[in-house]
Design a protein around this motif. Structure first.
Motif, PDB file in Angstrom:
ATOM      1  N   HIS A 109       0.808  -1.223   0.000  1.00  0.00           N
ATOM      2  CA  HIS A 109       0.000   0.000   0.000  1.00  0.00           C
ATOM      3  C   HIS A 109       0.849   1.285   0.000  1.00  0.00           C
ATOM      4  CE1 HIS A 109      -3.412   2.581   1.112  1.00  0.00           C
ATOM      5  NE2 HIS A 109      -2.560   3.159   1.943  1.00  0.00           N
ATOM      6  N   HIS A 113       1.261   4.782  -2.557  1.00  0.00           N
ATOM      7  CA  HIS A 113       1.253   6.234  -2.282  1.00  0.00           C
ATOM      8  C   HIS A 113       2.491   6.887  -2.898  1.00  0.00           C
ATOM      9  CE1 HIS A 113      -2.104   7.014   0.405  1.00  0.00           C
ATOM     10  NE2 HIS A 113      -1.774   6.037   1.230  1.00  0.00           N
ATOM     11  N   SER A 132       0.263   9.434   6.816  1.00  0.00           N
ATOM     12  CA  SER A 132      -1.096   8.910   6.653  1.00  0.00           C
ATOM     13  C   SER A 132      -1.550   8.232   7.936  1.00  0.00           C
ATOM     14  CB  SER A 132      -1.117   7.922   5.488  1.00  0.00           C
ATOM     15  OG  SER A 132      -0.373   6.775   5.831  1.00  0.00           O
ATOM     16  N   ASP A 290      -6.430   7.177   0.382  1.00  0.00           N
ATOM     17  CA  ASP A 290      -6.373   5.838  -0.195  1.00  0.00           C
ATOM     18  C   ASP A 290      -7.271   5.684  -1.426  1.00  0.00           C
ATOM     19  OD1 ASP A 290      -4.735   5.441   1.918  1.00  0.00           O
ATOM     20  OD2 ASP A 290      -6.122   4.174   3.058  1.00  0.00           O
TER      21      ASP A 290
HETATM   22 MG    MG Z   1      -2.894   5.187   2.931  1.00  0.00          MG
END
Ligand code: MG
Ligand code: AMP
Length: 331
Positions: A109, A113, A132, A290
């Motif tokens: 993940h 980003h 985040s 996200d």
């Molecule tokens: Mg995130």
């Protein structure tokens, strides 16, 4: 080349579809909001994702104006994140891959980003500040991986803001609400400022801020202002320390992740970067939080590199997974 990306690490179930020119063909998301006073409970959130996931996939394909058979790869968030939520994304990815015989790519993940902001601004050697709910880290690419040059030693900045908000009776997500309240704050109250080299800690700051709020001696506006000033100064100071040690090999700064949408943090970073003659890159707000596109873009990079996908039965998830364990083969 067309890649479909599925994001489901936490609050958002998102599907993004992109082509090899990085054109975004579609971006559809549903975000779970917990009941007041509650955090993101993994099973309730997963139930929400389960309810809307098929609809999100269908809408994304429809919006992209393509047939599912035109998709060359499916990328999904393998982790890190909440197990039950990750499982929903991985299961949908497996099912699509099996039914339509499309290669499957597991994605970290945080790398999503990072790759999104790096690719869209075509950055060759940036220092990236990822802020985040899941990460707070200052990172640069060296020797085949994104390496941490500074990071939180306890909770993330998103956690600090969201837990503070919840404890003082504000809604989720706390970050944007605190930003608004802080803009009306005037008086700075001193809060713990913990920085060790390029690493830092926020839990002492969180405890103290909650204590002050419960004592009722400081207004929520002043406390929000002080919380932001302290936490963001810590991040910017750590970034400057990292930058100084890497200076000759860094040619830009970029900020990404949900908290990157905060203008106070962004402006502090810009001020610091100006002193060092560097520009700060930030995507439009929508792309900091996200989304499926950040996962699709990593899938695209893997596909372009000629990497093989994983068989559907090996489409695992990893709740805990550090981004600096991931080999990056496309840079
Ligand atoms: Mg995130
Ligand atoms: P992510 O985990 O990347 O989806 O980011 C979610 C986090 O971003 C949550 O902790 C939010 O509170 C935070 N966030 C979103 N917008 C803002 C903002 N304007 N200021 C500070 N934090 C924000």
């Amino acid at each position: 080349m067309i890649v479909l990306g599925i994001e489901s690490t936490a609050h958002t179930f998102g599907v993004g579809i992109i082509n090899e020119s990085l054109r975004i063909l579609s971006d559809v998301r549903r975000q779970y909001f917990p009941p007041k006073g509650m955090g993101i409970e993994p099973f309730q959130t997963a139930e929400y994702h389960s309810k809307y996931s098929v609809d999100v996939v269908k809408k994304a394909i429809e919006e992209a104006g393509i047939s599912i058979k035109e998709i060359d790869a499916i990328a999904y968030s393998k982790g890190p994140g909440l197990g039950p939520c990750l499982r929903i994304g991985a299961t949908i990815a497996r099912a699509l891959s099996l039914k339509y015989n499309i290669p499957l790519y597991p994605v970290h993940h945080a790398i999503g980003h990072i790759e999104l902001v790096r690719s869209y601004f075509n950055l060759s050697n940036p220092l990236i500040v990822l802020v985040s709910g899941g990460h707070t880290v200052i990172t640069a690419y060296r020797g085949g991986r994104w390496r941490p040059y500074g990071e939180t030693l306890d909770i993330t900045i998103g956690n600090l803001l969201d837990v503070f908000a919840r404890e003082v009776g504000l809604d989720f997500p706390g970050g944007p609400i605190i930003e608004k309240l802080a803009s009306r704050g005037k008086r700075y109250v001193e809060l713990p400022y913990n920085i060790k080299g390029c690493n830092f800690q926020f839990s002492g700051l969180l405890t103290k801020a909650i204590q002050l709020m419960k004592k009722g001696q400081v207004s929520i506006e002043d406390l929000s202002f002080s919380l932001q000033e302290t936490a963001f100064s810590i991040i910017v100071e750590a970034t400057e320390r990292a930058l100084t040690s890497l200076k000759d090999s860094i040619n830009s700064l970029a900020i990404t992740g949900g908290v990157a949408s905060n203008n106070v943090l962004y402006e502090k970073l810009v001020k610091m970067a100006n002193i060092h003659g560097l520009k700060v890159y930030r995507l439009d707000k929508r792309w900091n939080s996200d989304n499926g596109v950040q996962i699709a873009i990593v899938g695209l990079r893997m596909l372009q590199q000629g990497l093989e996908g994983v068989p559907p039965e090996e489409a695992y998830i990893l709740q805990k997974w550090r981004f600096d364990e991931v080999d990056i083969q496309w840079m």
